[in-house]
Scaffold this active site. Structure first.
Site, PDB file in Angstrom:
ATOM      1  N   TYR A 146      65.690  37.613  28.538  1.00  0.00           N
ATOM      2  CA  TYR A 146      65.745  37.034  29.886  1.00  0.00           C
ATOM      3  C   TYR A 146      66.497  35.698  29.850  1.00  0.00           C
ATOM      4  O   TYR A 146      67.386  35.442  30.668  1.00  0.00           O
ATOM      5  CB  TYR A 146      64.300  36.850  30.347  1.00  0.00           C
ATOM      6  CG  TYR A 146      64.050  35.999  31.560  1.00  0.00           C
ATOM      7  CD1 TYR A 146      64.074  36.558  32.841  1.00  0.00           C
ATOM      8  CD2 TYR A 146      63.702  34.646  31.436  1.00  0.00           C
ATOM      9  CE1 TYR A 146      63.786  35.778  33.962  1.00  0.00           C
ATOM     10  CE2 TYR A 146      63.410  33.874  32.542  1.00  0.00           C
ATOM     11  CZ  TYR A 146      63.453  34.436  33.805  1.00  0.00           C
ATOM     12  OH  TYR A 146      63.166  33.666  34.902  1.00  0.00           O
TER      13      TYR A 146
ATOM     14  N   LYS B  20      69.887  34.589  31.667  1.00  0.00           N
ATOM     15  CA  LYS B  20      69.899  33.488  32.649  1.00  0.00           C
ATOM     16  C   LYS B  20      70.956  32.445  32.262  1.00  0.00           C
ATOM     17  O   LYS B  20      71.564  31.818  33.130  1.00  0.00           O
ATOM     18  CB  LYS B  20      68.511  32.839  32.721  1.00  0.00           C
ATOM     19  CG  LYS B  20      67.446  33.704  33.377  1.00  0.00           C
ATOM     20  CD  LYS B  20      67.694  33.886  34.845  1.00  0.00           C
ATOM     21  CE  LYS B  20      66.522  34.536  35.566  1.00  0.00           C
ATOM     22  NZ  LYS B  20      66.819  34.809  36.981  1.00  0.00           N
TER      23      LYS B  20
HETATM   24  N1  LIG Z   1      58.276  32.372  39.044  1.00  0.00           N
HETATM   25  C1  LIG Z   1      58.772  31.552  38.119  1.00  0.00           C
HETATM   26  O1  LIG Z   1      58.040  30.809  37.449  1.00  0.00           O
HETATM   27  C2  LIG Z   1      60.267  31.497  37.898  1.00  0.00           C
HETATM   28  C3  LIG Z   1      60.783  30.496  37.070  1.00  0.00           C
HETATM   29  C4  LIG Z   1      62.164  30.432  36.844  1.00  0.00           C
HETATM   30  C5  LIG Z   1      63.003  31.356  37.449  1.00  0.00           C
HETATM   31  N2  LIG Z   1      62.462  32.322  38.248  1.00  0.00           N
HETATM   32  C6  LIG Z   1      63.391  33.278  38.841  1.00  0.00           C
HETATM   33  O2  LIG Z   1      63.162  33.393  40.225  1.00  0.00           O
HETATM   34  C7  LIG Z   1      63.496  34.710  40.646  1.00  0.00           C
HETATM   35  C8  LIG Z   1      62.357  35.312  41.423  1.00  0.00           C
HETATM   36  O3  LIG Z   1      61.214  35.379  40.585  1.00  0.00           O
HETATM   37  P1  LIG Z   1      59.749  35.623  41.143  1.00  0.00           P
HETATM   38  O4  LIG Z   1      58.841  34.790  40.345  1.00  0.00           O
HETATM   39  O5  LIG Z   1      59.728  35.521  42.614  1.00  0.00           O
HETATM   40  O6  LIG Z   1      59.527  37.159  40.678  1.00  0.00           O
HETATM   41  P2  LIG Z   1      58.740  38.376  41.364  1.00  0.00           P
HETATM   42  O7  LIG Z   1      58.454  39.339  40.268  1.00  0.00           O
HETATM   43  O8  LIG Z   1      57.609  37.894  42.201  1.00  0.00           O
HETATM   44  O9  LIG Z   1      59.859  39.006  42.321  1.00  0.00           O
HETATM   45  C9  LIG Z   1      61.007  39.623  41.808  1.00  0.00           C
HETATM   46  C10 LIG Z   1      61.379  40.784  42.714  1.00  0.00           C
HETATM   47  O10 LIG Z   1      62.580  41.363  42.198  1.00  0.00           O
HETATM   48  C11 LIG Z   1      62.480  42.764  42.287  1.00  0.00           C
HETATM   49  N3  LIG Z   1      63.360  43.378  41.305  1.00  0.00           N
HETATM   50  C12 LIG Z   1      63.239  43.341  39.960  1.00  0.00           C
HETATM   51  N4  LIG Z   1      64.220  44.037  39.399  1.00  0.00           N
HETATM   52  C13 LIG Z   1      64.997  44.522  40.396  1.00  0.00           C
HETATM   53  C14 LIG Z   1      66.159  45.329  40.430  1.00  0.00           C
HETATM   54  N5  LIG Z   1      66.722  45.815  39.304  1.00  0.00           N
HETATM   55  N6  LIG Z   1      66.705  45.621  41.633  1.00  0.00           N
HETATM   56  C15 LIG Z   1      66.134  45.162  42.766  1.00  0.00           C
HETATM   57  N7  LIG Z   1      65.017  44.420  42.800  1.00  0.00           N
HETATM   58  C16 LIG Z   1      64.449  44.098  41.620  1.00  0.00           C
HETATM   59  C17 LIG Z   1      60.996  43.049  42.027  1.00  0.00           C
HETATM   60  O11 LIG Z   1      60.605  44.336  42.511  1.00  0.00           O
HETATM   61  C18 LIG Z   1      60.323  41.900  42.759  1.00  0.00           C
HETATM   62  O12 LIG Z   1      60.013  42.261  44.091  1.00  0.00           O
HETATM   63  C19 LIG Z   1      63.853  35.487  39.381  1.00  0.00           C
HETATM   64  O13 LIG Z   1      65.252  35.459  39.200  1.00  0.00           O
HETATM   65  C20 LIG Z   1      63.194  34.689  38.293  1.00  0.00           C
HETATM   66  O14 LIG Z   1      63.812  34.833  37.053  1.00  0.00           O
HETATM   67  C21 LIG Z   1      61.124  32.429  38.490  1.00  0.00           C
END
Ligand SMILES: NC(=O)c1ccc[n+]([C@@H]2O[C@H](COP(=O)([O-])OP(=O)(O)OC[C@H]3O[C@@H](n4cnc5c(N)ncnc54)[C@H](O)[C@@H]3O)[C@@H](O)[C@H]2O)c1
Length: 268
Positions: A153, A157
């Protein structure tokens, strides 16, 4: 209303950060494509937005599939209009220690996190170039900028950041801006498995955050909307940490080092 009548695509909008980003754009007048590979999630968020009186289109697509991304872009353009803003937000994070990760896990993480950005940008850029404007915001992570685990991951990123710069430089002359956000820990369902193992995980992580709390999806939505808006019209190729100060340094370690050096005041 910063995005009145604009067409905004948010990938992974069925949950967490993407859901709030989609809702917030809709709240500022945008017509939003809620893209998720889990149909129930995309439908539910699009229904929430419609119920609030805004325009949303639920699109079921796996953003790591070229065919599905092309179909998604074509459907959004035909049902909502030309795409003004793309938010690449979908992600999974399965692979961890290199020695324990199998090749299939590496390939899947890279495909969903990084290849998806290539495919979605490839899909929207031709029409943005034709119209001479467009904004792309890539949701990266603090994991891109330092070693914090989840190696597949994190590598993906990090790749996303260079792709952001490449697109910014190559297409800036066409009026297209491309920026990335590096969030720290944000309270979303992606953490559920970890919370199940360790219910106090957020309370424990807070100690690393100079601002004394983990993030909320609105913190990331605020930055995303700024970078997508005209207020950021001279910002492109940038990586904005939205991380409560995490990347600025490790306060506990700093205190210990200063204490070792004999600065007793800071060790109080
Ligand atoms: N939550 C954190 O702590 C955090 C920290 C740093 C970065 N991020 C980034 O923020 C973004 C959102 O994360 P989140 O925490 O809301 O995650 P989450 O799991 O709550 O939501 C992610 C969504 O993406 C969808 N998804 C996954 N793979 C997919 C695909 N191949 N095609 C279409 N949809 C797909 C999932 O079904 C889900 O609904 C991500 O890019 C994550 O890497 C999150």
């Amino acid at each position: 209303m910063r995005f009145e009548g604009e067409v905004v695509v948010v990938t992974g909008a069925g949950s967490g950060i993407g859901r709030v980003i989609a809702q917030r754009f809709a709240g500022e007048g945008a017509k939003v494509a809620v893209v998720d590979w889990l149909p129930d999630r995309a439908d539910a968020v699009a229904a929430e937005i419609s119920a609030a009186g805004a325009t949303a289109l639920s699109v079921h697509a796996d953003v790591s599939s070229r065919q599905q991304v092309d179909a998604m872009v074509a459907r959004v353009a035909s049902e909502l209009g030309p795409i003004d803003v793309l938010v690449n937000n979908a992600a999974i994070a399965d692979g961890d220690d290199v020695l324990q990760m199998d090749e299939a896990t590496w390939d899947r993480d890279l495909a969903v996190v990084l290849k998806s950005v290539f495919l979605c940008c490839k899909g929207v850029l031709p029409s943005m170039i034709e119209r001479g404007s467009g904004a792309i915001v890539n949701i990266s992570s603090v994991n891109a900028l330092t070693a914090l685990g989840n190696e597949a991951y994190s590598a993906a990123k990090a790749g996303m950041i260079n792709l952001t710069q490449g697109i910014a430089v190559r297409y800036g002359a066409h009026g297209i801006r491309c920026n990335a956000i590096a969030p720290g820990t944000v309270r979303t369902p992606i953490w559920q498995a970890r919370i199940d193992r360790d219910p106090a995980v957020f309370q424990r992580l807070v100690k690393w955050y100079p601002l004394g709390r983990v993030g909320e999806p609105d913190d990331i939505a605020n930055a995303t909307m700024f970078l997508a808006s005209d207020q950021a019209s001279w910002i492109t190729g940038a990586v904005l940490p939205v991380d409560g100060g995490l990347l600025a340094g490790n306060y506990r370690m700093t205190r210990e080092l200063l204490a070792e050096a004999g600065n007793e005041k800071l060790d109080s």
